[in-house]
Design a protein around this motif. Structure first.
Motif, PDB file in Angstrom:
ATOM      1  N   TYR A  98     -78.834  48.132  -9.710  1.00 43.17           N
ATOM      2  CA  TYR A  98     -78.148  47.469  -8.439  1.00 43.17           C
ATOM      3  C   TYR A  98     -77.229  46.488  -8.421  1.00 43.17           C
ATOM      4  O   TYR A  98     -77.460  45.450  -9.051  1.00 43.17           O
ATOM      5  N   ASP A  99     -76.228  46.694  -7.424  1.00 42.01           N
ATOM      6  CA  ASP A  99     -75.030  45.856  -7.357  1.00 42.01           C
ATOM      7  C   ASP A  99     -75.753  44.580  -6.292  1.00 42.01           C
ATOM      8  O   ASP A  99     -75.835  45.001  -5.307  1.00 42.01           O
ATOM      9  N   VAL A 100     -75.643  43.369  -6.570  1.00 36.82           N
ATOM     10  CA  VAL A 100     -76.240  42.448  -5.653  1.00 36.82           C
ATOM     11  C   VAL A 100     -75.027  41.474  -5.345  1.00 36.82           C
ATOM     12  O   VAL A 100     -75.486  40.509  -4.461  1.00 36.82           O
ATOM     13  N   GLY A 101     -73.715  41.843  -5.439  1.00 32.76           N
ATOM     14  CA  GLY A 101     -72.734  41.172  -5.002  1.00 32.76           C
ATOM     15  C   GLY A 101     -71.611  40.755  -6.012  1.00 32.76           C
ATOM     16  O   GLY A 101     -71.728  41.037  -7.027  1.00 32.76           O
ATOM     17  N   GLY A 102     -70.939  39.599  -5.572  1.00 33.50           N
ATOM     18  CA  GLY A 102     -69.967  39.236  -6.396  1.00 33.50           C
ATOM     19  C   GLY A 102     -70.060  38.055  -7.251  1.00 33.50           C
ATOM     20  O   GLY A 102     -71.179  37.729  -7.431  1.00 33.50           O
ATOM     21  N   ASN A 103     -69.069  37.267  -7.774  1.00 33.98           N
ATOM     22  CA  ASN A 103     -69.315  35.999  -8.514  1.00 33.98           C
ATOM     23  C   ASN A 103     -70.108  34.984  -7.936  1.00 33.98           C
ATOM     24  O   ASN A 103     -70.954  34.025  -8.422  1.00 33.98           O
ATOM     25  N   ASP A 104     -70.167  34.993  -6.688  1.00 38.73           N
ATOM     26  CA  ASP A 104     -71.164  34.071  -5.674  1.00 38.73           C
ATOM     27  C   ASP A 104     -72.511  34.418  -5.829  1.00 38.73           C
ATOM     28  O   ASP A 104     -73.419  33.425  -5.546  1.00 38.73           O
ATOM     29  N   LYS A 105     -72.671  35.396  -6.591  1.00 36.67           N
ATOM     30  CA  LYS A 105     -74.439  35.798  -6.776  1.00 36.67           C
ATOM     31  C   LYS A 105     -74.679  35.448  -8.154  1.00 36.67           C
ATOM     32  O   LYS A 105     -75.681  35.898  -8.630  1.00 36.67           O
ATOM     33  N   PHE A 106     -73.888  34.876  -9.026  1.00 29.41           N
ATOM     34  CA  PHE A 106     -73.952  34.516 -10.283  1.00 29.41           C
ATOM     35  C   PHE A 106     -75.572  33.857 -10.494  1.00 29.41           C
ATOM     36  O   PHE A 106     -76.450  33.899 -11.132  1.00 29.41           O
ATOM     37  N   GLU A 107     -75.478  32.682  -9.484  1.00 24.06           N
ATOM     38  CA  GLU A 107     -76.675  31.729  -9.429  1.00 24.06           C
ATOM     39  C   GLU A 107     -77.875  32.313  -9.012  1.00 24.06           C
ATOM     40  O   GLU A 107     -78.876  32.233  -9.702  1.00 24.06           O
ATOM     41  N   LEU A 108     -77.640  33.417  -7.985  1.00 30.05           N
ATOM     42  CA  LEU A 108     -78.934  34.040  -7.314  1.00 30.05           C
ATOM     43  C   LEU A 108     -79.413  34.934  -8.643  1.00 30.05           C
ATOM     44  O   LEU A 108     -80.640  35.084  -8.904  1.00 30.05           O
ATOM     45  N   MET A 109     -78.800  35.478  -9.598  1.00 23.51           N
ATOM     46  CA  MET A 109     -79.229  36.355 -10.780  1.00 23.51           C
ATOM     47  C   MET A 109     -79.772  35.610 -11.766  1.00 23.51           C
ATOM     48  O   MET A 109     -80.867  36.065 -12.300  1.00 23.51           O
ATOM     49  N   GLU A 110     -79.549  34.182 -11.963  1.00 22.35           N
ATOM     50  CA  GLU A 110     -80.158  33.510 -12.882  1.00 22.35           C
ATOM     51  C   GLU A 110     -81.526  33.004 -12.249  1.00 22.35           C
ATOM     52  O   GLU A 110     -82.352  32.608 -13.110  1.00 22.35           O
ATOM     53  N   GLN A 111     -81.446  32.815 -11.084  1.00 22.58           N
ATOM     54  CA  GLN A 111     -82.801  32.195 -10.301  1.00 22.58           C
ATOM     55  C   GLN A 111     -83.871  33.492 -10.120  1.00 22.58           C
ATOM     56  O   GLN A 111     -84.855  33.398 -10.680  1.00 22.58           O
ATOM     57  N   PHE A 112     -83.165  34.669 -10.531  1.00 25.17           N
ATOM     58  CA  PHE A 112     -84.216  35.828 -10.437  1.00 25.17           C
ATOM     59  C   PHE A 112     -84.583  35.894 -11.801  1.00 25.17           C
ATOM     60  O   PHE A 112     -85.838  36.218 -11.828  1.00 25.17           O
TER      61      PHE A 112
END
Length: 205
Positions: free
Chosen positions: A167-181
């Motif tokens: 699933y696509d969770v967004g752009g470069n601004d979501k890199f940090e969210l991915m690491e939190q996940f």
């Protein structure tokens, strides 16, 4: 696809094996050709080993699966990356990461020529990359980045590794969210004692 794997440990090794079985050409990029982790990966089909720059030169897609603190050093070692897709599977855990960057993907973007950097294959354990099946259901993955082409490639490679959806969770601004996940999975598996045999599935109704 022709894929360079930089980091031949647990994650890199699991994905190299899955992608080789799926018919992709795997170019392992290592610092020491005579002594590197994951030598057994050469027993896989379609797999060869090269220096890091040579593996990158021969490939269209680059997976970086090294420890997060080495992100800048590794990015600098890739050589010419213009037009290539980089998939970042690293995570900063417990503050251990590239100095001056909130995420490893930002460090890669700052030290490579390509703009096609996406973060994927970072939100679950390597054991789930070796086998994403739970009963009759496959786990899901997630991808973030501004690069549309990079995300499409990551989605295809997730499927080729046996995952159900990416699933696509967004752009470069979501890199940090991915690491939190990723840290969420690590917390459940390791800190809270659920064990490594857990994974995420997005359900819809």
């Amino acid at each position: 696809m022709k894929i360079a794997i930089i980091g031949t440990g647990n994650v890199g090794g699991a994905l190299a094996t899955q992608w080789a079985k799926a018919g992709h050409e795997i170019n392992l990029g290592v610092q020491d050709l005579s002594n590197f982790k994951g030598k057994e990966l050469l027993n896989n089909p379609n797999t060869q080993v090269f220096s890091v720059t040579e593996a990158v030169k021969k490939s269209e897609v680059i997976l970086i699966a090294t420890p997060a603190p080495a992100a800048v050093e590794v990015a600098k070692s890739l050589g010419e990356t213009t037009g290539k897709i980089i998939i970042d599977s690293m995570n900063i855990v417990m503050g251990r990461g590239p100095a001056g960057f909130k995420t490893t993907a930002e460090a890669i973007l700052a030290h490579t020529q390509t703009r096609d950097v996406v973060k994927c294959f970072n939100t679950t354990g390597f054991n789930n990359m070796q086998n994403p099946m739970y009963g009759n259901q496959a786990l899901d993955l997630f991808v973030a980045g501004d690069s549309k082409n990079g995300k499409e490639i990551a989605k295809q490679l997730a499927k080729d590794a046996g995952f159900a959806k990416c699933y696509d969770v967004g752009g470069n601004d979501k890199f940090e969210l991915m690491e939190q996940f990723a840290w969420f999975w690590i917390n459940l598996a390791m800190v809270q004692g659920q064990g490594r045999e857990i994974g995420f599935k997005l359900l819809k109704r």
